[in-house]
Design a protein around this motif. Structure first.
Motif, PDB file in Angstrom:
ATOM      1  N   LEU A   2      48.983  50.999  34.680  1.00 23.41           N
ATOM      2  CA  LEU A   2      48.473  50.355  33.513  1.00 23.41           C
ATOM      3  C   LEU A   2      48.757  49.137  33.780  1.00 23.41           C
ATOM      4  N   THR A   3      49.570  48.441  33.940  1.00 24.16           N
ATOM      5  CA  THR A   3      49.929  47.174  34.324  1.00 24.16           C
ATOM      6  C   THR A   3      48.984  46.415  35.643  1.00 24.16           C
ATOM      7  N   MET A   4      48.975  47.486  36.585  1.00 27.77           N
ATOM      8  CA  MET A   4      48.220  47.143  37.839  1.00 27.77           C
ATOM      9  C   MET A   4      46.889  47.224  37.451  1.00 27.77           C
ATOM     10  N   ALA A   5      46.237  48.199  36.440  1.00 29.87           N
ATOM     11  CA  ALA A   5      44.906  48.169  36.073  1.00 29.87           C
ATOM     12  C   ALA A   5      44.478  47.175  35.273  1.00 29.87           C
ATOM     13  N   LEU A   6      45.237  46.325  34.610  1.00 33.23           N
ATOM     14  CA  LEU A   6      44.902  45.232  33.597  1.00 33.23           C
ATOM     15  C   LEU A   6      44.891  43.980  34.843  1.00 33.23           C
TER      16      LEU A   6
ATOM     17  N   GLY B  89      43.827  44.293  37.582  1.00 34.98           N
ATOM     18  CA  GLY B  89      42.298  44.444  38.018  1.00 34.98           C
ATOM     19  C   GLY B  89      41.309  44.154  37.208  1.00 34.98           C
ATOM     20  N   ARG B  90      41.618  44.198  36.098  1.00 37.27           N
ATOM     21  CA  ARG B  90      40.591  43.826  34.954  1.00 37.27           C
ATOM     22  C   ARG B  90      40.279  42.238  34.969  1.00 37.27           C
ATOM     23  N   LEU B  91      41.527  41.879  35.332  1.00 38.90           N
ATOM     24  CA  LEU B  91      41.164  40.122  35.271  1.00 38.90           C
ATOM     25  C   LEU B  91      40.060  39.766  36.262  1.00 38.90           C
TER      26      LEU B  91
END
Length: 133
Positions: free
Chosen positions: A55-59, A61-63
């Motif tokens: 989840l932290t990684m995905a966020l 990526g969202r940046l």
């Protein structure tokens, strides 16, 4: 889009709450109790419930994809997990702060973006980089 070394991405601040963890668990099918059961998390040596690393990684990526405007322009993305995001059982949750900067522009027109993710003033993702076109 032309990239410039040192160009900064708009910061992204996300509050990770227990509710977000439940939603992510449902979407990812990762129901490990360290992400929702305080007693279990503490029994295995954690300070409390922690956010899913992915989840932290995905966020992070969202940046990058928010900045690009087109997720298909993200070619590669990788991180190392350096410390957990501890999520308290309250309405505010844990504030995770994401920043990024263009670290390299390549001859083929792609660029490397260096991403920083911090929780409580400490880095939670190491060697977080993305290659974009």
């Amino acid at each position: 889009m032309a990239y410039t070394v040192g160009e900064e991405l708009p910061a992204l601040n996300v509050r990770v709450t227990r509710e977000r963890l439940v939603r992510y668990a449902g979407a990812s099918l990762d129901f490990n109790p360290i992400h929702w059961n305080e007693r279990f998390a503490k029994d295995v040596g954690l300070p409390d419930v922690i956010a899913h690393g992915m989840l932290t990684m995905a966020l992070g990526g969202r940046l990058v994809t928010d900045w690009l405007g087109d997720p298909s322009r993200l070619l590669e993305y990788g991180v190392r997990f350096t410390r957990p995001v501890v999520v308290p059982d309250d309405e505010e949750g844990a504030l995770v702060e994401f920043t990024g900067k263009v670290g390299e522009v390549r001859e083929d027109g792609t660029a490397r973006v260096d991403i920083t993710a911090k929780f409580a003033g400490k880095t939670v993702l190491g060697k977080a980089t993305a290659v974009v076109r």
